[in-house]
Design a protein around this motif. Structure first.
Motif, PDB file in Angstrom:
ATOM      1  N   GLU A  76      -3.350 -21.642   5.582  1.00  0.00           N
ATOM      2  CA  GLU A  76      -3.239 -20.430   4.770  1.00  0.00           C
ATOM      3  C   GLU A  76      -4.594 -19.745   4.573  1.00  0.00           C
ATOM      4  O   GLU A  76      -4.723 -18.536   4.742  1.00  0.00           O
ATOM      5  CB  GLU A  76      -2.627 -20.789   3.419  1.00  0.00           C
ATOM      6  N   ALA A  77      -5.600 -20.536   4.214  1.00  0.00           N
ATOM      7  CA  ALA A  77      -6.924 -19.953   3.975  1.00  0.00           C
ATOM      8  C   ALA A  77      -7.498 -19.403   5.283  1.00  0.00           C
ATOM      9  O   ALA A  77      -8.137 -18.343   5.297  1.00  0.00           O
ATOM     10  CB  ALA A  77      -7.859 -20.994   3.388  1.00  0.00           C
ATOM     11  N   GLY A  78      -7.266 -20.106   6.381  1.00  0.00           N
ATOM     12  CA  GLY A  78      -7.728 -19.631   7.681  1.00  0.00           C
ATOM     13  C   GLY A  78      -7.036 -18.327   8.064  1.00  0.00           C
ATOM     14  O   GLY A  78      -7.667 -17.415   8.607  1.00  0.00           O
ATOM     15  N   PHE A  79      -5.758 -18.245   7.757  1.00  0.00           N
ATOM     16  CA  PHE A  79      -4.994 -17.025   8.024  1.00  0.00           C
ATOM     17  C   PHE A  79      -5.617 -15.839   7.281  1.00  0.00           C
ATOM     18  O   PHE A  79      -5.830 -14.766   7.855  1.00  0.00           O
ATOM     19  CB  PHE A  79      -3.546 -17.243   7.579  1.00  0.00           C
ATOM     20  N   ALA A  80      -5.923 -16.053   6.004  1.00  0.00           N
ATOM     21  CA  ALA A  80      -6.506 -14.980   5.195  1.00  0.00           C
ATOM     22  C   ALA A  80      -7.925 -14.655   5.656  1.00  0.00           C
ATOM     23  O   ALA A  80      -8.401 -13.530   5.467  1.00  0.00           O
ATOM     24  CB  ALA A  80      -6.507 -15.382   3.721  1.00  0.00           C
ATOM     25  N   THR A  81      -8.595 -15.633   6.272  1.00  0.00           N
ATOM     26  CA  THR A  81      -9.951 -15.402   6.766  1.00  0.00           C
ATOM     27  C   THR A  81      -9.924 -14.559   8.040  1.00  0.00           C
ATOM     28  O   THR A  81     -10.730 -13.642   8.221  1.00  0.00           O
ATOM     29  CB  THR A  81     -10.655 -16.746   7.034  1.00  0.00           C
ATOM     30  N   VAL A  82      -8.994 -14.880   8.920  1.00  0.00           N
ATOM     31  CA  VAL A  82      -8.875 -14.150  10.196  1.00  0.00           C
ATOM     32  C   VAL A  82      -8.434 -12.710   9.948  1.00  0.00           C
ATOM     33  O   VAL A  82      -8.887 -11.773  10.612  1.00  0.00           O
ATOM     34  CB  VAL A  82      -7.865 -14.878  11.120  1.00  0.00           C
ATOM     35  N   ALA A  83      -7.535 -12.520   8.972  1.00  0.00           N
ATOM     36  CA  ALA A  83      -6.977 -11.192   8.711  1.00  0.00           C
ATOM     37  C   ALA A  83      -8.037 -10.254   8.135  1.00  0.00           C
ATOM     38  O   ALA A  83      -8.982 -10.696   7.489  1.00  0.00           O
ATOM     39  CB  ALA A  83      -5.821 -11.325   7.731  1.00  0.00           C
ATOM     40  N   ASN A  84      -7.860  -8.978   8.395  1.00  0.00           N
ATOM     41  CA  ASN A  84      -8.767  -7.974   7.835  1.00  0.00           C
ATOM     42  C   ASN A  84      -8.196  -7.453   6.515  1.00  0.00           C
ATOM     43  O   ASN A  84      -7.054  -6.986   6.480  1.00  0.00           O
ATOM     44  CB  ASN A  84      -8.929  -6.797   8.803  1.00  0.00           C
ATOM     45  N   GLY A  85      -8.980  -7.512   5.476  1.00  0.00           N
ATOM     46  CA  GLY A  85      -8.542  -6.979   4.188  1.00  0.00           C
ATOM     47  C   GLY A  85      -8.433  -5.460   4.249  1.00  0.00           C
ATOM     48  O   GLY A  85      -9.335  -4.787   4.770  1.00  0.00           O
ATOM     49  N   ALA A  86      -7.331  -4.922   3.739  1.00  0.00           N
ATOM     50  CA  ALA A  86      -7.122  -3.474   3.773  1.00  0.00           C
ATOM     51  C   ALA A  86      -7.136  -2.861   2.386  1.00  0.00           C
ATOM     52  O   ALA A  86      -7.530  -1.707   2.216  1.00  0.00           O
ATOM     53  CB  ALA A  86      -5.791  -3.154   4.463  1.00  0.00           C
ATOM     54  N   PHE A  87      -6.702  -3.624   1.411  1.00  0.00           N
ATOM     55  CA  PHE A  87      -6.635  -3.090   0.048  1.00  0.00           C
ATOM     56  C   PHE A  87      -6.403  -4.244  -0.907  1.00  0.00           C
ATOM     57  O   PHE A  87      -5.716  -5.215  -0.578  1.00  0.00           O
ATOM     58  CB  PHE A  87      -5.467  -2.087  -0.074  1.00  0.00           C
ATOM     59  N   THR A  88      -6.952  -4.122  -2.088  1.00  0.00           N
ATOM     60  CA  THR A  88      -6.641  -5.050  -3.172  1.00  0.00           C
ATOM     61  C   THR A  88      -6.415  -4.235  -4.440  1.00  0.00           C
ATOM     62  O   THR A  88      -7.244  -3.388  -4.775  1.00  0.00           O
ATOM     63  CB  THR A  88      -7.796  -6.052  -3.387  1.00  0.00           C
ATOM     64  N   GLY A  89      -5.298  -4.462  -5.077  1.00  0.00           N
ATOM     65  CA  GLY A  89      -5.010  -3.699  -6.286  1.00  0.00           C
ATOM     66  C   GLY A  89      -3.663  -4.064  -6.854  1.00  0.00           C
ATOM     67  O   GLY A  89      -3.080  -5.099  -6.497  1.00  0.00           O
ATOM     68  N   ALA A  90      -3.183  -3.222  -7.720  1.00  0.00           N
ATOM     69  CA  ALA A  90      -1.904  -3.488  -8.394  1.00  0.00           C
ATOM     70  C   ALA A  90      -0.745  -3.395  -7.396  1.00  0.00           C
ATOM     71  O   ALA A  90      -0.710  -2.467  -6.584  1.00  0.00           O
ATOM     72  CB  ALA A  90      -1.696  -2.497  -9.522  1.00  0.00           C
ATOM     73  N   PRO A  91       0.182  -4.347  -7.459  1.00  0.00           N
ATOM     74  CA  PRO A  91       1.329  -4.291  -6.535  1.00  0.00           C
ATOM     75  C   PRO A  91       2.133  -2.994  -6.640  1.00  0.00           C
ATOM     76  O   PRO A  91       2.663  -2.521  -5.640  1.00  0.00           O
ATOM     77  CB  PRO A  91       2.173  -5.501  -6.958  1.00  0.00           C
ATOM     78  N   TRP A  92       2.185  -2.397  -7.845  1.00  0.00           N
ATOM     79  CA  TRP A  92       2.980  -1.174  -7.967  1.00  0.00           C
ATOM     80  C   TRP A  92       2.384  -0.033  -7.151  1.00  0.00           C
ATOM     81  O   TRP A  92       3.107   0.837  -6.675  1.00  0.00           O
ATOM     82  CB  TRP A  92       3.161  -0.769  -9.438  1.00  0.00           C
ATOM     83  N   ARG A  93       1.069  -0.054  -6.975  1.00  0.00           N
ATOM     84  CA  ARG A  93       0.452   0.983  -6.136  1.00  0.00           C
ATOM     85  C   ARG A  93       0.901   0.832  -4.683  1.00  0.00           C
ATOM     86  O   ARG A  93       1.184   1.809  -3.999  1.00  0.00           O
ATOM     87  CB  ARG A  93      -1.074   0.866  -6.196  1.00  0.00           C
ATOM     88  N   VAL A  94       0.951  -0.419  -4.225  1.00  0.00           N
ATOM     89  CA  VAL A  94       1.388  -0.677  -2.844  1.00  0.00           C
ATOM     90  C   VAL A  94       2.874  -0.331  -2.709  1.00  0.00           C
ATOM     91  O   VAL A  94       3.292   0.306  -1.730  1.00  0.00           O
ATOM     92  CB  VAL A  94       1.134  -2.153  -2.473  1.00  0.00           C
ATOM     93  N   ARG A  95       3.639  -0.754  -3.696  1.00  0.00           N
ATOM     94  CA  ARG A  95       5.096  -0.533  -3.649  1.00  0.00           C
ATOM     95  C   ARG A  95       5.433   0.936  -3.492  1.00  0.00           C
ATOM     96  O   ARG A  95       6.317   1.303  -2.711  1.00  0.00           O
ATOM     97  CB  ARG A  95       5.728  -1.077  -4.938  1.00  0.00           C
ATOM     98  N   ARG A  96       4.731   1.791  -4.241  1.00  0.00           N
ATOM     99  CA  ARG A  96       5.020   3.229  -4.189  1.00  0.00           C
ATOM    100  C   ARG A  96       4.833   3.805  -2.804  1.00  0.00           C
ATOM    101  O   ARG A  96       5.441   4.815  -2.454  1.00  0.00           O
ATOM    102  CB  ARG A  96       4.089   3.970  -5.152  1.00  0.00           C
ATOM    103  N   ARG A  97       3.945   3.176  -2.023  1.00  0.00           N
ATOM    104  CA  ARG A  97       3.633   3.700  -0.698  1.00  0.00           C
ATOM    105  C   ARG A  97       4.423   3.032   0.416  1.00  0.00           C
ATOM    106  O   ARG A  97       4.239   3.342   1.581  1.00  0.00           O
ATOM    107  CB  ARG A  97       2.128   3.531  -0.427  1.00  0.00           C
ATOM    108  N   LEU A  98       5.273   2.089   0.047  1.00  0.00           N
ATOM    109  CA  LEU A  98       6.105   1.419   1.055  1.00  0.00           C
ATOM    110  C   LEU A  98       7.345   2.244   1.362  1.00  0.00           C
ATOM    111  O   LEU A  98       7.809   3.035   0.531  1.00  0.00           O
ATOM    112  CB  LEU A  98       6.560   0.052   0.541  1.00  0.00           C
ATOM    113  N   LEU A  99       7.900   2.040   2.538  1.00  0.00           N
ATOM    114  CA  LEU A  99       9.207   2.606   2.832  1.00  0.00           C
ATOM    115  C   LEU A  99      10.199   2.072   1.800  1.00  0.00           C
ATOM    116  O   LEU A  99      10.102   0.914   1.382  1.00  0.00           O
ATOM    117  CB  LEU A  99       9.666   2.199   4.235  1.00  0.00           C
ATOM    118  N   GLU A 100      11.148   2.893   1.437  1.00  0.00           N
ATOM    119  CA  GLU A 100      12.085   2.496   0.387  1.00  0.00           C
ATOM    120  C   GLU A 100      12.807   1.195   0.736  1.00  0.00           C
ATOM    121  O   GLU A 100      13.043   0.348  -0.132  1.00  0.00           O
ATOM    122  CB  GLU A 100      13.098   3.610   0.145  1.00  0.00           C
ATOM    123  N   VAL A 101      13.141   1.048   2.015  1.00  0.00           N
ATOM    124  CA  VAL A 101      13.899  -0.142   2.432  1.00  0.00           C
ATOM    125  C   VAL A 101      13.081  -1.422   2.252  1.00  0.00           C
ATOM    126  O   VAL A 101      13.633  -2.520   2.115  1.00  0.00           O
ATOM    127  CB  VAL A 101      14.376   0.029   3.896  1.00  0.00           C
TER     128      VAL A 101
END
Lengths: 222, 74
Positions: free
Chosen positions: A176-201
């Motif tokens: 898990e930690a290796g996965f998060a290390t390999v991945a590129n961080g794109a944003f960190t913040g409140a989940p509701w901010r991300v939710r609003r920008r997701l497709l409704e489905v």
């Protein structure tokens, strides 16, 4: 999930990155909060200042406030984009169905049902609840108040969508930690901010992850 | 019967099947396993709910061995 006994081999390709852990995630969250404040507070102060000095300057203040609102939204959009569907959709319906079958074998009933509805899969880890898509994953930290969006994918344009998720899921389960290390961080913040920008489905996916994360204890598993 | 499968553009392809005691099937599975690792795939076996482990030798006692491609930050 592996706790480090088996390191994801892909981490060798990003040897310069410190390995992600609880402390580092919390640090990243603080940096993102400070960055957001640095981007928005000056605009708010300008708007307030202009209004105090000259109330008729309110149009300038409104523009300034619009900037203060838009900048976090743009970052959140970037975060939500990690869950977007990949451009290539696999070669055939049969291949897609076969891939869905394998993914279904890897996850439990609830995750299978969520995938059928949203195209996303939840996975509980030691760092929180993961919401895995075709080209990235969102980690909802215990408590459900913070989302870390990661861009990570398998480089094969012909893979069916569910196979892309299965690739990420297996790598996540390996380390898990290796996965998060390999991945590129794109944003960190409140989940509701991300939710609003997701497709409704897809929104029920992040809702399910947040609910599961709220039930997690903040303390690391002992 | 144990299976070695590769996730690919067809969904997945079964590369080998074997049972403990079937020496010919095991030999074929080991060869297929090594060929795919040489081609850049990683082999993974599930080790319980939510857990998986990368393997570099074919685990003959596993029910399912999955070959995956490397992942990378996007």
């Amino acid at each position: 999930m592996s706790s480090g006994a088996h390191t994801l081999p892909e981490t060798a390709g990003v040897y310069w990155r410190p390995r992600v852990d609880e402390r580092r995630l919390d640090g990243q969250a603080r940096i993102w909060t400070l960055t957001m404040a640095a981007h928005t507070v000056p605009f708010i102060m300008v708007a307030v200042g202009f209004f105090i000095v000259e109330p008729l300057s309110f149009p300038v203040g409104l523009i300034s406030l619009a900037h203060a609102w838009a900048i976090p939204e743009l970052y959140a959009k970037r975060g939500a984009n990690v869950l977007r569907q990949a451009r290539s959709r696999g070669r055939s319906d049969e291949a897609r169905a076969t891939a869905v079958g394998l993914l279904g074998d890897l996850v439990g009933h609830d995750a299978r049902a969520l995938h059928a509805r949203t195209g996303l899969v939840t996975e509980r880890g030691s760092l929180g609840i993961w919401l895995v898509g075709e080209a990235g994953a969102v980690l909802i930290r215990p408590g459900g108040r913070r989302a870390h969006c990661f861009c990570v994918r398998v480089e094969d344009p012909d893979l069916p969508p569910a196979d892309r998720i299965a690739h990420l899921l297996l790598a996540l389960r390996e380390d898990e930690a290796g996965f998060a290390t390999v991945a590129n961080g794109a944003f960190t913040g409140a989940p509701w901010r991300v939710r609003r920008r997701l497709l409704e489905v897809m929104r029920p996916g992040i809702d399910a992850a947040v609910i599961a994360a709220r039930a997690l204890d903040r303390r690391p598993p002992g | 019967m144990a299976k070695l499968i590769r996730m690919d553009q067809t969904g997945h392809t079964t590369l080998a099947e074997w049972t403990v005691g079937d020496a010919d099937a095991i030999d074929a599975a080991v060869q297929a396993f090594r060929r795919e690792l040489d081609a850049g795939f990683y082999a993974v076996v599930s080790t319980g709910e939510g857990h998986a482990e990368q393997v570099r030798e074919l685990p003959l006692d596993a029910d399912l061995v999955i070959l995956r491609r490397p992942i990378a930050g996007g």
